[in-house]
Each structure stands twice: as structure tokens, then as C-alpha cells.
Design a protein around this motif. Structure first.
Motif, PDB file in Angstrom:
ATOM      1  N   ARG A 107       0.807  -1.229   0.000  1.00 23.51           N
ATOM      2  CA  ARG A 107       0.000   0.000   0.000  1.00 23.51           C
ATOM      3  C   ARG A 107       0.835   1.272   0.000  1.00 23.51           C
ATOM      4  N   ARG A 151       2.210   1.778  -3.415  1.00 21.78           N
ATOM      5  CA  ARG A 151       1.159   1.949  -4.408  1.00 21.78           C
ATOM      6  C   ARG A 151       0.669   3.402  -4.446  1.00 21.78           C
ATOM      7  N   ASP A 175       8.245 -13.023   0.881  1.00 22.27           N
ATOM      8  CA  ASP A 175       9.206 -11.986   1.242  1.00 22.27           C
ATOM      9  C   ASP A 175       8.412 -10.774   1.740  1.00 22.27           C
ATOM     10  N   THR A 176       9.101  -9.728   2.131  1.00 20.67           N
ATOM     11  CA  THR A 176       8.414  -8.553   2.646  1.00 20.67           C
ATOM     12  C   THR A 176       7.454  -7.987   1.607  1.00 20.67           C
ATOM     13  N   SER A 177       6.408  -7.370   2.097  1.00 20.54           N
ATOM     14  CA  SER A 177       5.398  -6.787   1.234  1.00 20.54           C
ATOM     15  C   SER A 177       5.978  -5.591   0.470  1.00 20.54           C
ATOM     16  N   ALA A 178       6.661  -4.698   1.174  1.00 21.97           N
ATOM     17  CA  ALA A 178       7.260  -3.527   0.545  1.00 21.97           C
ATOM     18  C   ALA A 178       8.609  -3.899  -0.055  1.00 21.97           C
ATOM     19  N   HIS A 188      11.826  -2.820   1.832  1.00 24.64           N
ATOM     20  CA  HIS A 188      12.291  -3.556   3.021  1.00 24.64           C
ATOM     21  C   HIS A 188      13.189  -4.738   2.678  1.00 24.64           C
ATOM     22  N   LEU A 216       5.351  -8.680  -6.408  1.00 21.76           N
ATOM     23  CA  LEU A 216       6.687  -8.237  -6.815  1.00 21.76           C
ATOM     24  C   LEU A 216       7.721  -9.140  -6.140  1.00 21.76           C
ATOM     25  N   ASN A 244       7.156 -11.638  -3.902  1.00 24.83           N
ATOM     26  CA  ASN A 244       6.986 -11.970  -2.490  1.00 24.83           C
ATOM     27  C   ASN A 244       6.057 -13.128  -2.204  1.00 24.83           C
TER      28      ASN A 244
END
Lengths: 500, 500
Positions: free
Chosen positions: A129, A132, A236-239, A242, A367, A369
Motif C-alpha cells: 500500500r 502503491r 518476502d516482505t510486502s514492501a 524492506h 513483486l 513476495n
């Protein structure tokens, strides 16, 4: 309990007028017929976002009814753009548990009926988010990864353009031999260079298209010539900011490690692979993350022709997501259908590979993850471990060749306003619904392990942005904004620092 | 391989300001703590429609990151309103396969932030497209089922009102004892009668509320005091009008049959149950479909007090979906969490049941077309089969007591315009976004096994509609429209027939 494959099926990928459930039923009937079955004990179906692409929910029940199999248990599975592989994995455990004998896996998506900006907006919902909000799309994030890869391994912009083009040209060439592929035309370097920029440096020919299509498979506990020998799955991490690496995917490495361990195989044992090439740089990075080539060497193997259809390790004989098309939910399973065609020797004279006893499929969710790696193998094949390779126990481990491992989640502290280093950037032209084109995005490093997403309003600046250079960073309307660090910027910054 | 439960957790259900992933992580941390684990081998999460309720996709990756467990495989599972039970079933197979030792199941939904008409529209997407076009909502279809039940078993409108009210009053009373319940207040018959009509004869107090909430569980292959002894899952036709019965759910009967067979138990062996009461008539029908009472006898058992908290077969000790609340994706797993609390003797002095060694949970997906039945059992419990019951092999079979079985899909031929029989009807007041209130809907039988959905513009007619009566049927703007068959209508119909 071992799990085998007894049937496969798929629709031609491309633009379709059929409703999604009809396309998926068509693929399902083919797979059931191939397995000589009239029904299955259960159905697992992968659709990424039927709610927004099509406007339906409760799709598992609709699909089983469309198949004329109302009554049979039906479960929808979703792992973003690796959904087809996720549904396969889920079905695998159902059969491996001994509770199900024959399970039908279906995967599909219908996307082409929507305007591109709307489809782009829906696809972008897979992105964190906080990223985005800047208008970041999947191509924009992939473009920054390509930039970072080039910088890390010293590829000039021209060289990067050249190798990305080679991936597109190779996969389009393979696609001409695949009757199920959306694109069955070769492209030239010139076509590639003329294609529109989506998000610098990625062009239209670097991105898998928006596609309708469905794929299907029957998994069974009864021995057949094809066995599922390894499955690995990791997140993996969302962002993206990170992550510990922007030039490889930890989730691929972790998933590959698990799949190899389960199959008791090493990367050199794999004879061919379908590698997730939603964006051309991902194919190169994928071949490194899967252990086929060392980090930074994937592009060299490509240049040498190793990954061509008649190379020593064919990658994406089907044409890949690039040329076969990418109906997001369907692709992960379509890759496995291609592996089965190859293992069975049914890929057609021109596309059929000579060595096809062990094949691997690699699917990326979001992406990078939610990724899966699956290995299929002929049961009558001989496992000839390559000379010099170690037995599995001492074999390949992703940490041997890469410095990173899956990070513990760290919540970064708010960055210092002021100065940071530009890690990667892109200018995005094909923006999602609700944004104005173009948008220049950057990943800015503000401290050890602390990276923020930021945008740069000054995209037409005559002096181009450069990775590794210092940039100024400020907060504007809730978004980070970065600018090149000019003399006046620097001066202002120092004065502010002294004033504190 | 046997599968056990080592941890449970849930949030308080109700209106929450937390984002969905935070609520689900909170429930997940509780379950992990309860199981004395820091991480799991895999995560399965149930969310019904995160895309439209919250605006996210790739939620499996977001959730694992929120838990601080980026890296762990994470898969989203969905079976409409039985999603929580579907995620549990999927996790069960993963552990039963021997490939996973500890699996975390999470289920949740966030709904209260949306206007009711929008939430209703999103929930209605679970209904068959052809029926949704009329503005049909879940309460509208449930209302028609209630009407048909009353007609079939000779209950007057007053009697029907009375027994539906009893379900609501009982479940609200149980809810007062559940700290996780959304509603913790008793209601009286008078409160029930005063509550607003949603879709005749269903009032607000007949319908589970719109709720935010999450539930979680850890499944393991290591023996614990609680074992998963039976799971059954079955679907039915997408359109309600294609069903063979409107007073029972084939998918419940089929799922129950499978669960009993796997557990080697009969209905009389079940000591208590959580039964899907999204609408009060569904609890009564559920207790019949599960074999606790014969068809048409469920309401009598309710009246006699058999299903009260201190009755001989307590139904919904938690307060059910009615009083605990119904965050659609979470409910199927929340029911199982309640079963575990009861089996462990941890439900609190007032709510704890005396006999709690074998419990059953029943979850309905969509309008009864993706249902699951799960049986949990204490491993140290003694299976005392009730006097007079048969060993399982010759035991209960849903077809013994009900005339129907899961139908083969039949595509009905277009109905004759003209005359049909009104099978069931309702007047819907709480319409979905985009429709004007009220809408009168009916199921009209046009021939053997052929039923159509139709609407009736003349809802304020002084002469009330009656089930079993002939109605006229015509096509108007692509929708079937039915009207009471008046003398002039009949005459016109005969003239048309003669003219042919």
C-alpha cells in the motif's frame, strides 16, 4: 505418498469472448479426458482476482457447476501472480495426504475486456500500500530492479537494453512454435527498440501482455510416467524497500532450496525450465536465483545462447509469459503444463527438447513476495547426476552464492529529511487509473538498511538522474519527494543542519 | 497421518478500527502463543473478498509480513462464506501429507467500514449471476427458503415467526456468555417482533450482522488432546432454482456424510455443534441436514428446548453467527475455535458444556453451494456410542431420510411463457446498491424440474401472494415477471393458447 500427473489441458491464450468459467471448464475437460476420468475427488482452482476482473465471488462453486460436477468439493486458492502454482501445490498436499485419489487443478484469468489503465490499477493492488500510493505499478518496480541490476553488474544502458531485448526475442521465437501461445510471431531487435516505453528502461516488449486463458491438470496417487518430485514455496516482505537485495529475489532462492531438497537434486540436474518472465529482467535474475548461473552471470549465459531452445539449458521453451501470454492466475499452472508436454515428448517436432526428463517451473507472486518452484520428473528417467556435482546433502544452498537471506521484518524508523542516496529509479509512462503520466519514482536510501519510495516531479530535467548519487528528500502532501542535489540544495541543507 | 490442534486464537468480533491484516495477525499471534510456537511451516489464510472489501490483493504476502514471518509460505484460500472452514480443510491436508509439521490457519474479514448497501452488493456477488440480476440478495434467497419450509411442513406465518424468533433469542442468550461475541445482550420476543423487516419473513434479528473479526488455529502432526476426526466438503448448483430441494441443502448432507464416514461416527454421537446460522431458518434446516433431527422436525426440537445451552444437544453455544457476528471469511474458523474452547473446558463457567468430547462445526458457503462439516474430538475421550445406534458402516446416510441427492447439472430449457406455480416468494426491503427498494421476488415452477427466478412489480397488491398458486409469467426487459393469475389474466392466457 507420491503424487503423479495423469492429465493436462489448456485453452489457447489470448483475447477470448468466452466467460472465465467456460474457459476454465474447457481446460478442465481436456485434462479430465487426458486422464481418462469423468470426475475428480476434489477441485482446486486458481484465480487471482475474479472479484474485480470479472465481478463474481463464490467462483469455486460456479466453476464446479459449469463443469457439470456440482457436489464435488471445490476450493479457490490464490497467491497473487503465482496463483496457478499455488493451486497446484495445494492440490499436491491433498493427494499426498492420502485423502484424495484424483484431484483436478484449474487456473485462469480473464483480463482483456477491461481498459488497460483499469487492469493496471487492479494488478497494482498486489503492491504494498505504501508504495502503491506513489502510483507504482509492477512494471515500474521491475524497471527499478533492472536499473539496479545494471548498476551492480556494470552494464551500460545500451548493454542492458541489448540483453533485455535478447530475452524478448528468444521467447517470441519459442512462442512461434507453441500453438497455445498468444503471440506466434518472431520479433527483431529493431521491433524491440521501436516498442513503446512502459517504465524506463522497460518497453512493451519487456512486459508480458494482458491475456485471457486457462490451464488445467489432474494430480493422482496412482503411478503415471510423471511424478512431482519437488515443491518449494516462500514469501518476502510486502514492501520492496524492506528487501535486503534489489537484484535477486530471496523468495525464489528459498523456494528453490526447498524444492531441490525435496527432490534431492541440484541445479545442474535440471534439464530445462519455465522461468517467470513477466518482465524480461526477471528471467535473467530467475536463472541466477534458481542456481543455474551465478549472480551477475545470467545475462552472459543468455548472450552465449545457453538458454535458447537448442542451448544447453533451454529457458521458457513455451515462449514464457512474454509470448504465451500472462493471464495472471493461469500462468503458474500453464508453465507446469508445458513441462508435462516436454517430459511426455508431446511438444511437437520443432519445440520438443532432446533432453526432457527433469524440468523445473518457477512462478513469481506479486513483486517477488510469494514465489513457488516446482520440479517434475519422468519416473522412467535415469537420474544422471552431472560429473563433479555433490550429492544433495552437501549440494547447492542459496546462501553459498548470495550474501542475503530472508530478512526479519524490520519497521524502519522515519527517514531523516534532507539527503539520501538514489538506489534505483524509473520513469513510468503507463500509469494506473487515477494517476497522471509520467511519474518518476525512486528508491532512496536514508540510512543503513533504510530505504524509502519517493517521487520526483522534475522528470524532464536536462541533467539525468544517476544511481548511487546523493539526492535531497522532503515530505510533500504525505509523499516523499526527491530531487537532484544541486549546489543551492546542498547549501540550504547545510544551513538547516547547522540551525539545528 | 493424524492431525491435531495445538493452538487457537481470535479477536473480539464487532466493529474494529484496525486494518484487516492487524486483526488477523493479532489472532495469529494468540494461536502461535497458545501452541508455544514462534513460527509455522506454512500459513493458510481465509479471506472471502479482500479485493472489494479492503482494496488489496496479494494479501497472503502482506499478512505473513505483518506477522513478522516474511519467508514462510503463505496461501490464501476461499470458498465464499465458508472460507474459514475451507482454509482449515486445506491446512489439514498439508499437515496430513506429512510435508508440514505446524501450520497456522488464519481467517478474517473487514466489512463495517462500508455502507450497508455496498456491503450487501459485494456479498450478493456470491449469488448466481442470473439470479443476482433481479436484485436477489442472500437474505432474499434465505427468506424464500424459510417460506418454502413453512409451506412444506405446515407452519402458519405466525408459527414460522415464532420459531425463527426462538433461534434468535437462544443465540443472543448464548452470546451474552461469550467474551468474543459482537452482541452480548439478550433479546425478547418483543424486541424480535419490533426489528425491521429485511426480506419478508426475515427481520434484522433473523440475519447475522456485518462484522469485523479474525480467528486463528495451529494444526500439527504432534499429538495433542484434540484431534481432527472428520472433514467433509461438498458443493451444489450455482443457481438456487436448479436445486432439487428448497427446504434442505444437499451440500450439507453430502459434506456431513463424508465427515461422519471419516470420523466413523453417527449423528447421535455428536454432543454439541456450531451450525451456520447466517439466517435463523438455516440453523433449523442445518440441524436436520446434519442428521440430528428428521426433515421437518428441527423446529420441534428447538421448541422443546433440545438445542438450548443446557439442552440435550446444544446448538451454537458461542452465540452463533447471529450473536458472535459474521465477518464472512472468519466465521467458519471461529466456529472451530469455539469447539476447541468447549473440548478443552475453557469456555468459562457459564458457557462451558457438561458433555464436550465430540463437537461438530457446519459452515455454509454462498447460498448453500460450498459447505463444509468438521468434527473435532478429545483424544482422551471415550467414544460411548448411544444405545441403539448402529456401528458406522450401517449407520446414517443422508439419502435414507431425505428424498434428494446431489443433482446432475441440468440446463433447463427456456420456460413456457404463460402460467407457472409460485414455489416461494419474498419481498426484499434492504436492496443492494443500484436497486430500488422494495423488490418482490419469486421462484416460479414452469414444468417438471424447471424453475425460474422472477420478480413481481405489483408488491402492494391487497390480495397476498400464495405459494402453490398459479401465476402468470412473462419476459420484460430481459427479466421474468410474474403476476397473480386473475380472471382476466387467465382468459388472456387461454386465448393466446388457443390462437397457437
Amino acid at each position: 505418498m507420491d503424487v503423479y500427473i495423469s492429465g493436462v489441458g489448456m485453452t489457447k491464450f489470448g483475447r477470448s469472448k468466452e466467460p472465465l468459467e467456460k474457459m476454465m471448464a474447457e481446460a478442465g475437460f481436456s485434462a479430465l479426458r487426458d486422464a481418462q476420468l469423468e470426475r475428480a475427488d476434489a477441485i482446486y482452482l486458481g484465480v487471482m482476482n475474479v472479484e474485480e476482473f470479472v465481478g463474481d465471488s463464490n467462483f469455486a462453486a460456479l466453476l464446479v457447476d459449469t463443469l457439470g460436477l456440482a457436489g464435488v468439493p471445490s476450493t479457490r486458492v490464490e497467491t497473487a501472480s503465482s496463483t496457478g502454482a499455488g493451486a497446484f501445490e495445494t492440490a499436491f498436499y491433498a493427494v499426498a495426504s492420502g485423502h484424495m485419489k484424483h484431484v483436478l487443478v484449474l487456473a485462469g484469468e480473464k483480463m482483456t475486456h477491461l481498459p488497460t489503465a483499469k487492469a493496471t490499477r487492479i494488478l497494482s493492488e498486489a503492491i504494498d500500500r505504501s508504495e502503491r500510493r506513489y502510483g507504482a505499478t509492477m512494471p515500474a518496480l521491475a524497471a527499478m530492479i533492472a536499473q539496479k541490476y545494471a548498476q551492480t553488474f556494470n552494464l551500460s544502458p545500451l548493454k542492458l537494453e541489448d540483453i533485455l531485448g535478447q530475452v524478448a526475442i528468444k521467447n517470441h521465437s519459442n512462442g512461434t512454435l507453441n500453438p497455445y501461445a498468444q503471440f506466434r510471431k518472431t520479433i527483431t531487435k529493431d521491433d524491440y527498440l521501436k516498442s513503446q516505453m512502459v517504465s524506463y528502461p522497460l518497453r512493451v516488449y519487456d512486459c508480458a501482455p494482458i491475456t485471457d486463458g486457462a490451464s488445467a491438470m489432474v494430480l493422482t496417487s496412482q503411478p503415471t510416467p510423471i511424478r512431482v518430485s519437488g515443491i518449494g514455496h516462500a514469501t518476502d516482505t510486502s514492501a520492496m524497500r524492506h528487501r535486503t537485495s534489489f537484484t535477486s529475489f530471496n523468495s525464489t532462492k528459498e523456494a528453490a532450496h526447498k524444492a531441490y531438497a525435496m527432490a534431492r537434486l541440484n541445479p545442474p540436474d535440471i534439464q530445462f525450465a519455465e522461468v517467470h518472465d513477466a518482465f524480461t529482467p526477471f528471467e535473467i535474475i530467475g536463472t541466477e536465483d534458481l542456481g543455474f548461473f551465478s549472480a551477475g552471470e545470467g545475462w552472459k549465459a543468455l548472450e552465449e545462447g545457453a538458454t535458447l531452445l537448442r542451448g544447453r539449458l533451454p529457458i521458457n521453451p513455451s515462449g514464457g509469459l512474454k509470448a504465451r501470454g500472462h493471464p495472471v492466475g493461469a500462468s503458474g499452472l500453464a508453465q507446469l503444463v508445458e513441462i508435462v508436454y516436454q517430459l511426455r515428448g508431446e511438444a511437437g517436432t520443432e519445440r520438443q527438447l532432446e533432453r526432457a526428463e527433469i524440468g523445473l517451473a518457477h512462478s513469481i507472486g506479486g513483486l517477488g513476495n510469494n514465489n513457488l518452484v516446482t520440479i517434475l520428473e519422468r519416473t522412467d528417467g535415469k537420474r544422471i547426476l552431472k560429473a563433479g556435482t555433490l550429492p544433495f546433502e552437501e549440494g547447492w544452498n542459496p546462501d553459498d552464492q548470495c550474501e542475503t537471506s530472508v530478512p526479519k521484518k524490520s519497521i524502519p524508523s522515519p527517514p531523516l529529511m534532507g539527503v539520501g542516496t538514489l538506489e534505483a529509479f524509473t520513469t513510468l509512462y503507463a500509469v494506473p487509473e487515477g494517476f497522471r503520466s509520467p511519474i518518476t519514482l525512486g528508491l532512496v536510501k536514508t540510512g543503513p538498511g533504510e530505504v524509502v519510495m519517493a517521487c520526483n516531479p522534475d522528470y524532464r530535467s536536462p541533467e539525468p538522474l544517476k544511481m548511487g548519487k546523493k539526492v535531497s528528500l522532503k515530505m510533500q502532501e504525505g509523499l516523499y519527494v526527491f530531487e537532484k542535489l544541486t549546489f543551492w540544495n546542498r547549501l540550504k541543507h547545510w544551513i538547516e543542519k547547522l540551525a539545528h
